[in-house]
Design an enzyme around this catalytic site. Sequence first.
Site, PDB file in Angstrom:
ATOM      1  N   HIS A 107       0.824  -1.128   0.099  1.00 26.42           N
ATOM      2  CA  HIS A 107       0.145  -0.120   0.170  1.00 26.42           C
ATOM      3  C   HIS A 107       0.684   1.240   0.084  1.00 26.42           C
ATOM      4  CE1 HIS A 107       0.561   0.749   4.354  1.00 26.42           C
ATOM      5  NE2 HIS A 107       0.513  -0.422   4.642  1.00 26.42           N
ATOM      6  N   ASP A 109      -0.521   4.457   1.130  1.00 25.17           N
ATOM      7  CA  ASP A 109      -0.846   5.465   2.041  1.00 25.17           C
ATOM      8  C   ASP A 109       0.060   5.146   3.382  1.00 25.17           C
ATOM      9  OD1 ASP A 109      -2.134   2.749   2.453  1.00 25.17           O
ATOM     10  OD2 ASP A 109      -3.936   3.877   3.402  1.00 25.17           O
ATOM     11  N   ASP A 139       6.128   0.706   7.066  1.00 25.14           N
ATOM     12  CA  ASP A 139       4.638   0.626   6.616  1.00 25.14           C
ATOM     13  C   ASP A 139       4.083   1.572   5.841  1.00 25.14           C
ATOM     14  OD1 ASP A 139       2.115  -0.441   6.965  1.00 25.14           O
ATOM     15  OD2 ASP A 139       1.824   0.639   8.737  1.00 25.14           O
ATOM     16  N   GLU A 173      -5.107   1.298   2.445  1.00 26.05           N
ATOM     17  CA  GLU A 173      -5.100   0.205   3.441  1.00 26.05           C
ATOM     18  C   GLU A 173      -5.117   0.532   4.881  1.00 26.05           C
ATOM     19  OE1 GLU A 173      -3.170  -2.754   5.781  1.00 26.05           O
ATOM     20  OE2 GLU A 173      -2.622  -0.930   5.640  1.00 26.05           O
ATOM     21  N   GLU A 174      -4.702   1.780   5.082  1.00 27.65           N
ATOM     22  CA  GLU A 174      -4.607   2.283   6.584  1.00 27.65           C
ATOM     23  C   GLU A 174      -6.037   2.623   7.133  1.00 27.65           C
ATOM     24  OE1 GLU A 174      -2.405   1.826   8.432  1.00 27.65           O
ATOM     25  OE2 GLU A 174      -0.592   1.949   7.301  1.00 27.65           O
TER      26      GLU A 174
END
Length: 470
Positions: A107, A109, A139, A173-174
Site C-alpha cells: 500500500h 498510504d 509501513d 489500506e490504513e
Amino acid sequence: MADHPDRADRPDPAAPAADEEPGDAGAVDATALEEVVRFTSDLIRMDTTNRGGGEGHERPAAEYVAERLAEAGLDPVLLEKSRGRTNVVARIEGTDPEADALLVHGHLDVVPADPDEWRVHPFSGEVSDGVVWGRGAVDMKDADAMVLALVRAWARAGIRPRRSVVLAFTADEEDTAAYGSGFLADQHADLFAGCTESIGESGAFTFHPGDGRRIYPLAAGERGTAWMTLTAKGRAGHGSKINAENAVTRLTSAVTRIGEHRWPVRLTETVRAGLTELAALHDVPLPDLSDADPDRLARSVDELLERIGPAAALVANTVRNSANPTMLDAGYKVNVIPGSASAHVDGRVLPGTEREFAATLDQLTGEDVEWDFLHHEIPLQAPVAAPTYRALREALLHFDPGAHVVPYCMSGGTDAKQFSRLGVENYGFMPLRLPEGFDYQAMFHGVDERVPVSALRFGVRVLDRAIRAL
C-alpha cells in the site's frame, strides 16, 4: 529536528557496502541496491497521509510508481474510485503460461505523523547514518521500493519469472481499503485473473529474542477485523435528578465488561504450528495443544508463553480473540443527561471463531446496548505445510543461514483480506534483516519510524530468490 554534523567526508549510506556479495544476489545488481534506497526516500517525501473517512491522497506516489514501472517496460494502469485515491496495477507475464499467477501487493498510504514529535521530519525521507527516516519507512513504502527495484533489475537482466506476477500498489489500506484493494477486488477483478497466491506486508522481519538467535516470523494468517459501534439508549433529563435509565451509565457498563473480558484460548493451525516451533527452539516441553478442556488449555498456553520469553510476543496476541474499547461519544452539557451514548470497539477475530465472537458481544453488551459492525473483514489462514511456505522459508535462510523461520499469524489485517475475495491465499513476506535492538513492531505507526539501508538490500535479494522459486 536534530542537528547533524557535516557529512561531506563520510561514505554515502546509499552506496553498496563493501562486504555485500553481488555473486550471491541473483538478478539484483548494484543499481537495484542503490535504487531501493532512493525509491524508499522518494516515496516517503510524498505525503500520502490517510486520515480515514475517505480523506487521503495517494496520487503522487502512484504516479511515481507507475513511471518507474513504465521505465522497466511494463504497462501500469492507474485506477481510482475517488479523485486522488489512486491505485497502480501491472502484470509481468511469466514463462510458463500454464502456471497460476502470483500477486505481490503493497500500500501507498500512511498514517498521520506529527513533525513536532519526531527527531527528523516524518516526510523528509532523510538518509543518514545507514538509515532511511520517515513515515512509511517500514509501513510500507520500504516494501514498495523493494518490489520496484526488483522488477527493474529483472528488466535490465532480461529475466522473466516462471509464474506471471501481478503487482498492486494500493490506496486506503490504513483505513477500510474501500478506495484501494476493496475497490480493485470488487470492480477490477479481471486484472487479477489467474492469481491464486499472494505475498504482502508484515512478515519475514528479524525478531531478536535477546539470546543471540534471529527469528523470522513468516505470516500465514491474519485475525479478522471487527470494528464495532455500540449505542445505548436512555431517558434524557436534568443532571441533578436521579435517573436509572442513564444512557452514559448503560454504555460505560457495557464498555467495561468488554474491556475486562478474558477471551478463551482458540488455537488456529498457524498459531499452533508457531507455538510448536518456538517451544522446540527454546527446548521447552510442548503441552497438549489439542486439549479439549478450555481452562486447562488456557493454563498450558499461558505457561508456554511465559517459558519462551520474549519470543512470546510473536504469538501472544493471536491465541485469543480481542475487543478493545477505543472511542466514547456522549452528551453536550454537564447538567444534561443525554438520551443516547455511543462507543467504538476494535475487535479482532481468529479464523473459525466469528459466531462465538458475535454471541459473546451480545452477552457482554446486554439488553440496554445495541452493537453493530462499523467495518468487518474475515480472518485468513494459509497452509504452512505447503510448497509456497517452504520456498519463502528457504529464501530467507539462504541469505541468513543461521536464523530460524517460524509460522506467524498477524494480530491485525492487511489488503490480503480484500484480495481473498478473489480466491487468493496470502503470505506476509516483505523481508528485512534487522540489527539487534531495532524494534520493528514499534516502528509501525510510531514516532521516528525508520529502516536500515542494509535491511532494504537484504529484502530485495530475498524477494528475488523467493518469487523466482515459486
